[in-house]
Write a protein that holds these residues in place. Structure first.
Motif, short mmCIF file in Angstrom:
data_model
loop_
_atom_site.label_atom_id
_atom_site.label_comp_id
_atom_site.label_asym_id
_atom_site.label_seq_id
_atom_site.Cartn_x
_atom_site.Cartn_y
_atom_site.Cartn_z
N VAL A 111 32.05 30.12 33.57
CA VAL A 111 33.34 30.68 33.90
C VAL A 111 33.10 32.19 34.03
O VAL A 111 32.65 32.92 33.11
CB VAL A 111 34.30 30.11 32.76
N SER A 112 33.96 32.74 34.69
CA SER A 112 33.96 34.32 35.04
C SER A 112 35.39 34.80 35.24
O SER A 112 36.30 34.00 35.52
CB SER A 112 33.14 34.64 36.15
N THR A 113 35.60 36.02 34.69
CA THR A 113 36.93 36.56 35.05
C THR A 113 36.96 37.93 35.12
O THR A 113 35.78 38.72 34.36
CB THR A 113 38.00 36.26 33.64
N ARG A 114 37.70 38.69 35.93
CA ARG A 114 37.69 40.47 35.99
C ARG A 114 38.83 40.92 35.16
O ARG A 114 38.92 42.00 34.93
CB ARG A 114 37.78 40.66 37.46
N ALA A 115 39.72 39.93 34.98
CA ALA A 115 41.15 40.52 34.09
C ALA A 115 40.71 41.12 32.81
O ALA A 115 40.12 40.57 31.72
CB ALA A 115 42.00 39.29 34.08
N GLY A 116 41.18 42.18 32.37
CA GLY A 116 41.04 42.96 31.22
C GLY A 116 39.38 43.30 30.99
O GLY A 116 39.41 43.79 29.96
N VAL A 117 38.71 43.49 32.13
CA VAL A 117 37.17 43.68 31.75
C VAL A 117 37.37 45.19 32.24
O VAL A 117 37.60 45.66 33.27
CB VAL A 117 36.55 42.91 32.66
N PRO A 118 37.07 46.17 31.28
CA PRO A 118 36.85 47.49 31.63
C PRO A 118 35.72 47.93 32.58
O PRO A 118 34.70 47.49 32.49
CB PRO A 118 36.71 48.21 30.26
#
Length: 702
Positions: A377-384
């Motif tokens: 699983v991967s996400t870009r939301a909230g990753v600085p």
């Protein structure tokens, strides 16, 4: 390292000297001396290999063969396979354990001639339990089935020995490097019916990049049983554990191959990790029916698990408007891999005389099954994002990321390979003829992604001839084939599939020799490899139901020359050197279509020129040896099309006998050169070459 692992190493280190005392009469052979008075033939040169299916002298194999011996591994202080590339003509680093081999990118390795690689993810094979590494160059489909066209890498594992031997080693160096190992082997009972081997290795080391270090543990054991005077069974069990900082990518580069950040920069957070563990069980049964007939039956099972949390770099951006990229966006990934496989192989070797002709007939087969599970699983939301010039880590804890709406990826790939082969080697005076054929069957499926099961078969041939104008000189020519099944995703009938495997063929000519009584051992090989049947979108075919149709019309041609040399300059001075030139390019393609992993008409991480050398001089009067080596790799392309600069690095070592032990001090990258070994694409950048490292290793042989 767990308490049980530490206890195992402590018990081993305590037992070694006690067993050495019990074996004292046999331990006085002088094996502890660092000085080797034999020539390079015995020090760095192998005179026997099973890589051609059956024990053979490399001079009797009509393909280029190179063997890295245990002595060279020891003298160079090598810990993993990447430490050895400089010694092998035609091989250069690509990514992790993947290499560029005669111009072709390939991964997957063999162990004792069998499939079952426990380092398929993002780890690099450890050398602790390895006796030697063999390289058979060019297509090997007739011998080993489905395989890449560049050649194969075969790891020969350490087995229990009939003679007692034991050692302890400790290591310490810069970049927080420390560790130790112990090994013991020999007869268990007084009659030598049972032989055993046990070993343990642990090492921690960092790199020049922030948030990047590795801890490796290897536990290895084996038992040999002489069932009869001509029958022996060997069983082995090995455990691998690695704790890495995370999946380390490269540093972004510009079009001229310059790093856009200092080499200490890293996209990983301090909390990122990648934990790898693998278990391998192996068995081999050898039986000699007579001087003319022998058999072996072997099997290998492995399980490899990988769990990781890491930050993946995304495209770079220019946030201050000065035209220079200064920031990397990132996404967070949590991934799990579980790979399991098993091999069963059987071989027969027969020696037959028909008039003046001596036949060495090899026949057998192998069966392999593997299942690879992936859940991520991967996400870009909230990753600085992360600055390239002033990175600040730990701004957002991993626990603060919302993975509930992340992108999910799952797969369950199941692969099946099996085949039968037969080969005849005919010796007649100064001439040797080799011919063989193999029939393979294969199938692949992935029920999770609804990829339909694809299957097929392939026949592979190999033929060659050797002429010996002198007893220890071989002039040879050969033709060989290999194949690779198409990616299952391209086998659907909706795109025109299924398609036949990608096929490769090679023509090679060369010479090998041992001159001046073995003091000079040169080899030269010239080759041309053509890889055909690469599936591409075919612009001459009209789409069906809106789906582009594909055809196997892609072709790549690789050609080159390789030279190696092992020499005894004097009784105490040995030298090994190698050089390779390779030109790999696309020679047929659909207009406007690209071949996977290509950049225009060429390929990334495929240098035109590469060279390496290693020389060692010993001074018996002071019980010391001095060694110096170097590696040159010419410029190469990144996947982004950037032109990476070539590099030259040097290393050296001093080994001193202390009476009770040997002390080696080794320096790598003596001049602390900043360079890139290979590259990904624009966003993942280029791998940073190893900075100057210094370590000391104390070796006690009992």
């Amino acid at each position: 390292m767990t308490r049980s692992h530490a206890l195992f190493i402590l018990m081993l280190s305590t037992a070694l000297p006690q067993m050495a005392l019990a074996q004292a009469p046999e331990a006085q052979s002088g094996d502890a001396d660092i000085l080797v008075t034999g020539r390079a033939e015995k020090l760095y040169r192998a005179t026997d290999t099973e890589i051609g299916r059956g024990s053979s002298d490399p001079l009797d194999i009509p393909q280029s063969v190179q063997v890295i011996t245990s002595e060279l591994i020891r003298d160079q202080g090598a810990r993993d396979i990447t430490d050895l590339y400089r010694n092998v003509a035609g091989i250069s680093a690509s990514q992790y354990a993947t290499v560029t081999y005669r111009g072709f990118r390939q991964d997957g390795n063999f162990y004792d001639g069998m499939r079952g690689d426990p380092f398929q993810g993002f780890a690099v094979p450890s050398l602790f339990s390895i006796e030697r590494v063999e390289f058979l160059k060019g297509p090997v489909g007739m011998l080993y089935g489905a395989s890449a066209p560049g050649g194969m890498i075969n790891y020969v594992t350490k087995k229990p020995q009939d003679e007692f031997a034991a050692s302890l080693r400790g290591i310490v160096g810069n970049y927080d490097r420390y560790g130790g190992s112990g090994e013991i082997t020999g007869p268990i009972d007084k009659d030598g019916v049972l032989t055993g081997r046990a070993g343990a290795f642990y090492e921690h080391v960092g790199t020049v990049q922030r948030n990047s270090d590795t801890s490796s543990l290897v536990l290895d054991g084996g038992l040999g049983v002489k069932i009869g005077p001509d029958t022996k069974m060997t069983v082995q069990l090995t455990r691998y554990e690695q704790d890495l900082a995370g999946r380390l990518r490269g540093i972004p580069i510009d079009e001229d191959g310059n790093f856009l950040a200092d080499r200490t920069w890293n996209h990983l957070e301090p909390s990122d990790y990648m934990k790898l563990n693998g278990t391998v069980a192996q068995m081999r049964l050898d039986h000699k029916a007579s001087d003319a007939l022998s058999f072996n039956l072997s099997s290998r099972w492995f399980r490899y698990k990988e769990d990781q949390d890491y930050h993946e770099p995304r495209p770079v951006s220019d946030t201050d408007g000065d035209g220079v990229p200064d920031t990397v966006t990132r996404e967070f990934r949590r991934q799990h891999r579980n790979i399991e496989g098993v091999t069963i192989a059987a071989n027969m070797i027969a020696h037959v005389q028909t008039g003046p002709l001596r036949h060495t007939i090899a026949a057998g087969g192998d069966w392999y099954w593997q299942q690879s599970l992936f859940d991520g699983v991967s996400t870009r939301a909230g990753v600085p994002p992360l600055s390239l010039t002033n990175p600040v880590y730990g701004l957002v804890p991993v626990g603060g990321y919302d993975l509930s709406n992340g992108s999910v990826e799952r797969s369950d790939t199941r692969s099946h390979r099996y085949g039968l082969y037969a080969q005849d080697q005919i010796d007649w005076g100064r001439f040797t003829l080799v011919g063989g054929v193999r029939q393979d069957w294969f199938d692949d499926a992935d029920p999770v992604t609804n990829t339909a099961k694809t299957s097929g078969k392939r026949t592979s041939w190999r033929t060659g001839g050797i002429y010996k104008p002198m007893q220890r000189v071989s002039l040879y020519a050969s033709y060989s084939q290999s194949f690779e099944p198409q990616d299952p995703s391209r086998q659907s009938a909706s795109v025109g599939g299924p398609f036949a495997p990608v096929a490769s063929r090679q023509v090679e000519i060369g010479a090998k020799g041992e001159l001046l009584g073995g003091k000079l051992q040169p080899t030269i090989a010239l080759y041309r490899i053509v890889r055909r049947g690469i599936v591409q979108v075919d612009p001459d075919l009209a789409p069906i139901n809106g789906v582009d149709q594909m055809s196997p019309i892609g072709e790549v041609t690789s050609k080159g020359i390789e030279l190696t040399l092992a020499a005894d300059i004097t009784r105490d001075w040995v030298l090994t050197a190698n050089y390779a030139y390779n030109d790999a390019r696309i020679t047929d393609s659909a207009p406007g279509a690209a071949i996977d992993n290509s950049v225009g008409g060429r390929f990334p991480n495929a240098p035109d020129h590469q060279a390496g050398f290693w020389t060692r001089y010993q001074i018996p009067a002071i019980d010391a040896a001095f060694a110096f080596g170097g590696q040159y790799v010419s410029g190469q392309l990144a996947r982004s099309g950037a032109h990476m600069k070539g590099f030259t690095v040097f290393d050296g070592s001093v080994t001193k006998g202390l009476g009770f032990a040997d002390l080696m001090i080794r320096i790598e990258n003596i001049f602390d050169k900043t360079y890139a070994t290979s590259a990904f694409d624009a966003r993942r950048g280029a791998f940073v070459g190893r900075a100057r490292t210094v370590f000391a290793e104390l070796r006690v042989n009992l």
